[in-house]
Design an enzyme around this catalytic site. Structure first.
Site, short mmCIF file in Angstrom:
data_model
loop_
_atom_site.label_atom_id
_atom_site.label_comp_id
_atom_site.label_asym_id
_atom_site.label_seq_id
_atom_site.Cartn_x
_atom_site.Cartn_y
_atom_site.Cartn_z
N LYS A 111 0.79 -1.27 0.28
CA LYS A 111 0.23 -0.25 -0.14
C LYS A 111 0.62 1.41 -0.11
O LYS A 111 0.84 2.24 0.83
CB LYS A 111 -0.84 -0.11 1.29
CG LYS A 111 -2.04 -1.12 1.47
CD LYS A 111 -2.86 -0.96 1.76
CE LYS A 111 -3.43 -2.60 2.02
NZ LYS A 111 -4.42 -2.64 3.56
N TYR A 113 3.61 3.33 -2.95
CA TYR A 113 4.56 3.88 -4.32
C TYR A 113 5.54 4.04 -3.65
O TYR A 113 6.47 4.13 -2.82
CB TYR A 113 3.46 4.84 -5.17
CG TYR A 113 2.93 4.37 -5.68
CD1 TYR A 113 2.29 3.27 -6.25
CD2 TYR A 113 0.99 6.14 -4.31
CE1 TYR A 113 0.21 3.46 -6.11
CE2 TYR A 113 0.07 5.59 -4.52
CZ TYR A 113 -0.32 4.47 -5.10
OH TYR A 113 -1.96 4.19 -5.65
N ILE A 118 2.55 6.19 0.46
CA ILE A 118 1.37 6.05 0.80
C ILE A 118 0.07 6.19 -0.07
O ILE A 118 0.04 7.22 -0.36
CB ILE A 118 0.75 6.53 2.17
CG1 ILE A 118 0.20 7.78 2.41
CG2 ILE A 118 1.65 5.95 2.91
CD1 ILE A 118 -0.56 7.73 3.75
N CYS A 119 0.18 4.83 -0.50
CA CYS A 119 -1.22 4.69 -1.17
C CYS A 119 -2.91 5.01 -0.66
O CYS A 119 -3.29 4.89 0.25
CB CYS A 119 -1.35 3.49 -2.30
SG CYS A 119 -2.78 3.16 -2.84
N LEU A 120 -3.11 6.62 -1.10
CA LEU A 120 -4.30 7.12 -0.66
C LEU A 120 -5.29 7.25 -1.71
O LEU A 120 -6.14 7.87 -1.99
CB LEU A 120 -4.76 8.99 -0.53
CG LEU A 120 -2.48 8.79 0.77
CD1 LEU A 120 -2.90 9.85 0.95
CD2 LEU A 120 -3.94 7.96 1.91
#
Length: 174
Positions: A111, A113, A118-120
């Protein structure tokens, strides 16, 4: 805010909404936007401290207010895990949310990149787009980084991907 837990709703309603729709290329309007950003961040920080929920420190690291750095932390099993936090304000801000980075966690979870961003995308980006330009940095921390830390740090600790600083120090001494 339908379907949100009462604590999140309460927190979000106490963070001031921003009114100036301006990005880094907008001169005086950007200066006004930065003032609003600082007001919201100060309100959010004060609210967190008064609720004994202090979990981050950030500040602009350049005079233009386009690069931000600091620390965030998460307490799990009574241990504090602290991480560097950094992000750049995109040129298309506030239409585009900042990409929050935790460089120390780069490559430790799916989760995230490259570069520790952070993946949002799935949950937060649509919310940001719907609330542009009212949301700012404090909202990104509250609705983006805080839930990400709560979901990911326990898993990373339990899997051994993240070690507490005291554990890491004792293992290098042995």
């Amino acid at each position: 805010m339908e379907g949100w837990d009462p604590n999140t709703k309460s927190t979000l309603t106490q963070i001031p909404l921003l009114t100036t729709k301006a990005g880094p290329r907008d001169g005086a309007a950007w200066t006004q936007r930065l003032k609003e950003e600082y007001k919201a961040l100060i309100a959010y920080t004060q609210m967190n401290k008064s609720n004994d929920n202090d979990w981050f420190r950030i500040s602009a690291s350049n005079p233009e207010g386009t690069r931000w750095t600091g620390k965030c932390w998460y307490v799990y099993n009574l241990l504090k895990y602290e991480f560097d936090l950094q992000f750049d304000i995109p040129i298309t801000y506030p239409a585009t949310a900042p990409e929050l980075e935790l460089p120390q966690l780069d490559g430790k979870t799916q989760k995230m990149y490259r570069g520790g961003k952070i993946c949002l995308t799935v949950h937060f980006k649509p919310l940001w787009a719907k609330n542009c330009p009212k949301f700012g940095i404090a909202h990104a921390l509250c609705l983006g980084l805080a839930p990400w830390l709560a979901a990911e740090i326990p898993v990373l600790v339990d899997s051994g991907m993240v070690k507490h600083k005291d554990d890491a120090a004792s293992s290098t001494e042995s």
